[in-house]
Write a protein that holds these residues in place. Structure first.
Motif, PDB file in Angstrom:
ATOM      1  N   GLN A   1      53.188  12.620   5.425  1.00 11.91           N
ATOM      2  CA  GLN A   1      52.862  13.456   6.584  1.00 11.91           C
ATOM      3  C   GLN A   1      54.045  14.337   6.972  1.00 11.91           C
TER       4      GLN A   1
ATOM      5  N   GLN B   1      54.359  17.166   4.470  1.00  8.96           N
ATOM      6  CA  GLN B   1      53.307  18.163   4.677  1.00  8.96           C
ATOM      7  C   GLN B   1      53.651  19.075   5.855  1.00  8.96           C
ATOM      8  N   ARG B   2      54.179  18.476   6.931  1.00 12.41           N
ATOM      9  CA  ARG B   2      54.545  19.305   8.093  1.00 12.41           C
ATOM     10  C   ARG B   2      55.701  20.235   7.739  1.00 12.41           C
TER      11      ARG B   2
ATOM     12  N   ARG C   1      55.549  24.439   7.822  1.00 13.80           N
ATOM     13  CA  ARG C   1      56.493  25.303   8.543  1.00 13.80           C
ATOM     14  C   ARG C   1      57.207  26.274   7.592  1.00 13.80           C
TER      15      ARG C   1
ATOM     16  N   GLU D   1      47.464  17.210   6.657  1.00 11.57           N
ATOM     17  CA  GLU D   1      47.990  17.229   8.023  1.00 11.57           C
ATOM     18  C   GLU D   1      47.372  18.378   8.829  1.00 11.57           C
TER      19      GLU D   1
ATOM     20  N   GLU E   1      48.611  20.375  10.937  1.00 11.50           N
ATOM     21  CA  GLU E   1      49.462  21.562  10.982  1.00 11.50           C
ATOM     22  C   GLU E   1      49.297  22.401   9.714  1.00 11.50           C
TER      23      GLU E   1
END
Length: 579
Positions: free
Chosen positions: A387, A390-391, A395, A440, A442
């Protein structure tokens, strides 16, 4: 005798029931034709076995169509089917009438041989048995015409050989196959052994008699070839194999061809044609409406440099879409592409190091996201990343830059990034399905406007024919109408990969006949996770889809849905689908 009119090599006889079929078999090179009531009944849509039932007078039925349609159209010898079941039995008078009518000879059909042994004995005692059939054909032959005797046993063959008849044909039962075929009780090898024994018997008694074969499991030229490798024959007579089976297959195939032609656009507009031609350079096949919609979106996405998320089901070929997305970055004809399959990585840390680099500054290899020599990076199964990773990826894709661990310097992302999730999603629930697959929020949110869903094969069944042609190019695979309908009704849970497997297993078939539906059954797999996929679709859409796949046959659709026909009818009325 008129046997001198027949060639000295292998003979082909055709028992047919219409003038159009007579012309076809004559054009195909048949040596002689048989005008028998079974042929006429087959052309009337009745099974051949009806020729032995008291439904129509065999002699008048046969002679009527034979005079009008065969003798008037054919140059090849025509043998008239005759029987001995009339009120009187006068072989000489019957033979004279056959000659006066213009026939080249006669054949015993319908015959006592099709009856059981007790029935044959009763007919013989009544003076209407096999012995009288031989006597009639001998009278025909003595009158200077040709005779062919159907037999089904050694005893009957011996009678014909003792009489010195021109042709003896071992009939091994009604033909198998087709809509009105019978089940075979004998294998090809058993038939060959029987034919070899009876053939030897006939030749010992009457060397000039020519021995032929017909019926049973011989449904194709390949079957006859197997018999000939085991037993010597002088010829073959085709009834259903020439008169019924090819007609059923060719007409059904032609109808299905017209239907399939109506399912695909006969002419694309200029915009769609240009789209299809553009897509061909990347390897796309098909022009169904859902395929065209996807290609329009893909062409728009390919003109930008933003990251794209491709959603494809297992077994779909995503490489053409990847090539299209990398075309704008390609500096040469060959695209410099790196694929990272997270599902194959030993540890999540390995994927992180490949993408964002390592803290160890001594590493000579830069992070793949910053490599200026790489034009396209494809990250498969991003949902398997941690996770946190993935974030971080979300970004970095949003900002276009990232900072490597242990460094304060911002690094620019150089290649174009394509994420690929091999998950099953629906067009109207893509976000929910991706979240459920492990992406995720996001990352899903950032890619929401740049997501490309490849339509699975079940949604573009109208492309199936051209996909098969492309896959089987050079393999000369043909499918019967029933087989094509079975392929169209299949759910294709593994998409193009499953089609590729099916065609591969069919390659090198011993038979040159079109692939039949029953050959496909062991090759087609049931859809995995079918319950989950059905839950993501409305019940109405599912019913419409299943009805369409099964040619709107409610019985077949109900079976595919696992419900009764009555329940399906109620649901059709409920959703207003009766029109």
């Amino acid at each position: 005798m008129l046997t001198t009119e027949l060639n000295a090599g292998f003979l082909i006889g055709a028992a047919i029931g219409s003038g159009s079929n007579a012309r076809a078999v004559e054009h195909g090179g048949a040596d002689f034709l048989l005008a028998i009531n079974a042929g006429r009944l087959r052309n009337m849509g009745v099974p051949s076995i009806a020729s032995m039932l008291p439904v129509l007078d065999a002699n008048s039925l046969t002679e009527g169509f034979a005079r009008e349609e065969l003798l008037a159209l054919c140059r090849k010898p025509v043998l008239l089917g005759v029987n001995v079941w009339g009120r009187t039995f006068n072989p000489e008078a019957q033979a004279a009438a056959i000659g006066e009518a213009g026939f080249a000879g006669a054949v015993n059909f319908p015959s006592c041989m099709h009856y059981s042994r007790p029935m044959q004995q009763i007919l013989s005692r009544a003076g209407r048995g096999i012995e009288q059939e031989v006597e009639l054909l001998k009278a025909v032959q003595d009158a200077g015409m040709m005779s062919m005797f159907y037999c089904s046993s050694r005893t009957q063959a011996r009678l014909a050989a003792d009489a010195g008849l021109d042709l003896v044909c071992l009939n091994i039962g009604w033909n198998v196959g087709g809509a009105m075929g019978h089940r075979s009780r004998s294998t090809i090898e058993e038939v060959a052994i029987e034919a070899r024994e009876i053939g030897r018997l006939i030749k010992r008694i009457s060397p000039k008699t020519r021995f032929l074969l017909e019926g049973g499991p011989i449904a194709a030229p390949e079957d006859l070839s197997r018999v000939l490798s085991l037993a010597p024959l002088d010829g073959y007579v085709g009834g259903s194999t020439i008169d019924r089976l090819p007609l059923e297959a060719s007409v059904a195939s032609m109808i299905d061809g017209f239907r399939r032609a109506s399912m695909r656009p006969t002419r694309l507009d200029d915009e769609s044609l240009g789209l299809v031609n553009w897509a061909k350079q990347f390897g796309f096949v098909g022009q169904s409406e859902v395929q065209l919609m996807m290609l329009r979106r893909l062409r728009a996405l390919s003109s930008a440099n933003d990251p794209v998320l491709i959603v494809a089901e297992p077994g779909q070929n995503s490489l053409p879409a990847v090539r299209a997305l990398g075309a704008i970055k390609a500096r040469s004809r060959s695209l410099n592409m790196v694929q990272i399959d997270v599902a194959e990585q030993d540890l999540p840390a390995r994927a992180r190091n490949v993408l964002f680099g390592r803290r160890d500054s001594s590493s000579a290899r830069p992070p793949i996201l910053t490599d200026p020599t790489v034009e396209l990076v494809v990250i498969r199964a991003p949902e398997r990343l941690t996770q946190a990773l993935q974030r971080r990826l979300a970004r970095a894709l949003r900002d276009g830059v990232f900072r490597m661990a242990g460094s304060r310097r911002m690094l620019k992302i150089e290649p174009r990034i394509v994420l690929q999730c091999d998950v099953q999603v629906q067009e109207d629930t893509v976000v929910e399905d991706l979240l459920g697959a492990g992406l995720e929020p996001e990352l899903v949110s950032h890619m929401a406007g740049w997501t490309l869903r490849l339509p699975p094969l079940r949604e573009r069944i109208s492309d199936l024919a051209v996909l098969i042609e492309t896959e089987a190019e050079g393999g000369h695979l043909e499918f019967s109408s029933g087989a094509l309908q079975r392929l169209q009704a299949h759910d294709w849970p593994e998409n193009e990969a499953e089609l590729h497997t099916v065609l591969g297993r069919l390659a090198g078939r011993s038979s040159r006949l079109p692939v039949q539906a029953d050959e496909l059954e062991p090759l087609l797999r049931s859809a995995p996770n079918n319950d989950r996929r059905q839950k993501t679709r409305s019940e109405r859409d599912l019913i419409v889809d299943i009805l369409w796949r099964n040619g709107f046959n409610r019985t077949k659709a109900a079976e595919a849905l696992g419900i009764s026909r009555k329940t399906l009818y109620n649901k059709i009325m409920k959703y207003g689908l009766s029109g």
